[in-house]
Design an enzyme around this catalytic site. Structure first.
Site, mmCIF file in Angstrom:
data_model
loop_
_atom_site.group_PDB
_atom_site.id
_atom_site.type_symbol
_atom_site.label_atom_id
_atom_site.label_comp_id
_atom_site.label_asym_id
_atom_site.label_seq_id
_atom_site.Cartn_x
_atom_site.Cartn_y
_atom_site.Cartn_z
ATOM 1 N N CYS A 158 -19.639 -7.686 0.008
ATOM 2 C CA CYS A 158 -19.524 -6.344 -0.564
ATOM 3 C C CYS A 158 -19.917 -6.441 -2.035
ATOM 4 O O CYS A 158 -19.167 -6.974 -2.855
ATOM 5 C CB CYS A 158 -18.093 -5.826 -0.423
ATOM 6 S SG CYS A 158 -17.764 -4.294 -1.313
ATOM 7 N N VAL B 45 9.693 2.843 16.771
ATOM 8 C CA VAL B 45 11.016 2.929 17.403
ATOM 9 C C VAL B 45 11.328 4.397 17.677
ATOM 10 O O VAL B 45 11.414 5.213 16.750
ATOM 11 C CB VAL B 45 12.098 2.305 16.513
ATOM 12 C CG1 VAL B 45 13.475 2.508 17.123
ATOM 13 C CG2 VAL B 45 11.818 0.825 16.301
ATOM 14 N N HIS C 33 6.881 0.879 -12.689
ATOM 15 C CA HIS C 33 7.770 1.711 -13.495
ATOM 16 C C HIS C 33 8.936 0.917 -14.083
ATOM 17 O O HIS C 33 9.538 0.083 -13.421
ATOM 18 C CB HIS C 33 8.354 2.848 -12.646
ATOM 19 C CG HIS C 33 7.344 3.835 -12.172
ATOM 20 N ND1 HIS C 33 6.678 4.687 -13.022
ATOM 21 C CD2 HIS C 33 6.891 4.129 -10.917
ATOM 22 C CE1 HIS C 33 5.863 5.452 -12.320
ATOM 23 N NE2 HIS C 33 5.968 5.134 -11.045
#
Length: 470
Positions: free
Chosen positions: A404, A177, A54
């Site tokens: 792949c 945390v 952006h």
């Protein structure tokens, strides 16, 4: 008695923002640790964004988000090619479909120019269809944003984390945390992953940034996860779209877009649904039906194409329209919260801003004489991939062995991803680094081979590590 190690800085959250901050701090003579609750970096909001670089053309003028997007765009313009981040200079076309949207274009243009994005310009109906001939009939006009690009959402945080780690930042995965205490100006951050001590803490915990902020005694924003569902179409659909096709944005969302991806697909989405569950990354029939209807209204031909996959991500929306960045020198704490859908684009601007805030802290920031850098492997379609690189294959034949076939991912790339400074610890992490299992068959044909390679390489690495310890 052994003295427990105390870091200078602990960064909570290894998404695109946390890794960018870690990379920035790695330039200084500091001891820094980067704590991530999940099994890999970039595995939260960062892995499922819309992959748009952006400009900030439509951000609220004068907001912190707009300022940091503008600065970050400059920094990314240098960083992206330097570190080989897959991207394409696609540009974006914003399309008005009714009179209200058409009338709002001038205001969006004025805002863009006020935000410093001065190359944005209005388009006539004829210009819209010349740029995008496959768009449905009925558009009334448009806006061209030439520097709104597409980018790889996976490589950016991996690159940041890699630069940080090779320059001394210690990455701790599977380290949520949940408790924070302080004693003599030293924080103890703990959870099921263990406990560490640090003099200063930076909260970049994304969806959980409000929870961490409350552990420091504040209640100033609440993260409401905003689910964005997306549909990814097959590569055969790619020639239907030339630019990112943007809707006229609202105060809630940038809306549903149609965009090419750096992997050669077409993407439709996202939705914008506020939820209470911060783990609700599943798609829904309602959301996908909504996207289908939106897509039909923009390019009806697209719906005749094969769907490769669907996915959903959660954005860290809050009750505030701007970023929630707070600096507390007296508490040795900085909060970086409310970074919604523009985190990738503003990441370097945020990191630089945080380093500037640290000038008010009681710590000496001394730059290192030199820093190490490494270029990332290209996993985008517009640049040479390893299977196409004859010189690379001559050096190592593994780059000529395709594992792949949908995404043309080689054995060499998989091995590299498993033995890099920030290696893939899961098959999902391996997919984000290489594109394996991401294609048309979604791993139906290659997943067994990928899993076998993953297991053998990880086991071999663990054996070597144990041998070195002995």
């Amino acid at each position: 008695m052994k003295t427990e190690y105390i870091y200078d800085f602990a960064i909570i959250g290894a998404g695109v923002v946390g890794t960018a901050i870690a990379q920035e701090l790695s330039k200084y003579k500091l001891s820094t640790t980067l704590l991530e609750a999940k099994a890999d970096i970039g595995a939260g909001t960062s892995k499922a964004n819309t992959a748009i670089w952006h400009t900030g053309f439509d951000a609220k003028t004068g907001s912190l988000e707009q300022k940091l997007l503008s600065r970050s765009y400059e920094l990314l313009t240098d960083y992206v090619p330097k570190f080989n981040i897959p991207h394409e200079k696609s540009g974006a076309v914003l399309i008005a479909w009714n009179e209200d949207q058409l009338n709002s274009l001038q205001g969006i243009l004025d805002k863009a120019h006020n935000n410093g994005v001065t190359d944005v310009h209005l388009l006539s109906i004829e210009e819209v269809y010349k740029l995008e001939p496959n768009v449905n009939k009925g558009a009334l006009g448009g806006l061209m944003v030439p520097r709104e690009y597409i980018i790889c959402p996976f490589t950016i945080p991996i690159s940041y984390a890699t630069q940080a780690v090779i320059n001394g930042v210690e990455l701790k995965l599977n380290f949520p945390v949940t408790e924070i205490s302080t004693d003599n100006d030293v924080y103890t951050l703990s959870g099921k992953g263990g406990a560490i001590k640090s003099k200063f803490v930076i909260n970049a915990a994304g969806l959980n940034s409000d929870i961490i902020d409350r552990l420091f005694g504040f209640e100033r924003f609440t993260v409401t996860p905003r689910r964005g569902e997306l549909i990814v179409f097959d590569k055969l659909a790619r020639n239907l779209v030339n630019h990112v096709l943007l809707p006229v944005p609202t105060s809630i969302t940038k809306g549903v877009l149609i965009s090419p991806t750096v992997f050669g697909n077409i993407m439709l989405g996202p939705t914008a649904e506020d939820l209470s569950d911060k783990e609700a990354t599943n798609t829904s029939s309602e959301g996908l039906d909504f996207l289908w209807e939106k897509g039909k209204g923009i390019i009806s031909q697209l719906l005749n194409e094969e769907v490769t996959s669907t996915y959903a991500g959660l954005r860290a929306a809050t009750e505030h329209s701007d970023y929630q960045i707070y600096s507390h020198p007296e508490k040795h704490y900085i909060c970086v919260g409310g970074i919604r859908s523009t985190g990738l684009s503003s990441s370097l601007g945020i990191a630089e801003y945080i380093s500037e805030l640290l000038n008010d802290f009681d710590i000496e920031l001394e730059k290192k004489e030199s820093i190490k850098t490494v270029k990332m492997h290209n996993i985008g379609e517009k640049s040479i991939r390893p299977y196409q690189d004859d010189n690379l294959i001559k050096q190592n034949s593994d780059y000529g062995k395709i594992v792949c076939h949908c995404e043309r991912v080689t054995l060499g790339e998989i091995k590299d991803a498993l033995h890099s400074p920030v290696p893939a610890k899961t098959l999902e992490g391996l997919r984000r680094r290489t594109r394996c299992m991401q294609g048309r068959c979604q791993g139906f044909y290659c997943s067994a081979d990928v899993k076998e390679i993953f297991d053998s390489e990880v086991i071999e690495e663990n054996v070597e590590a144990i041998s070195e310890e002995l």
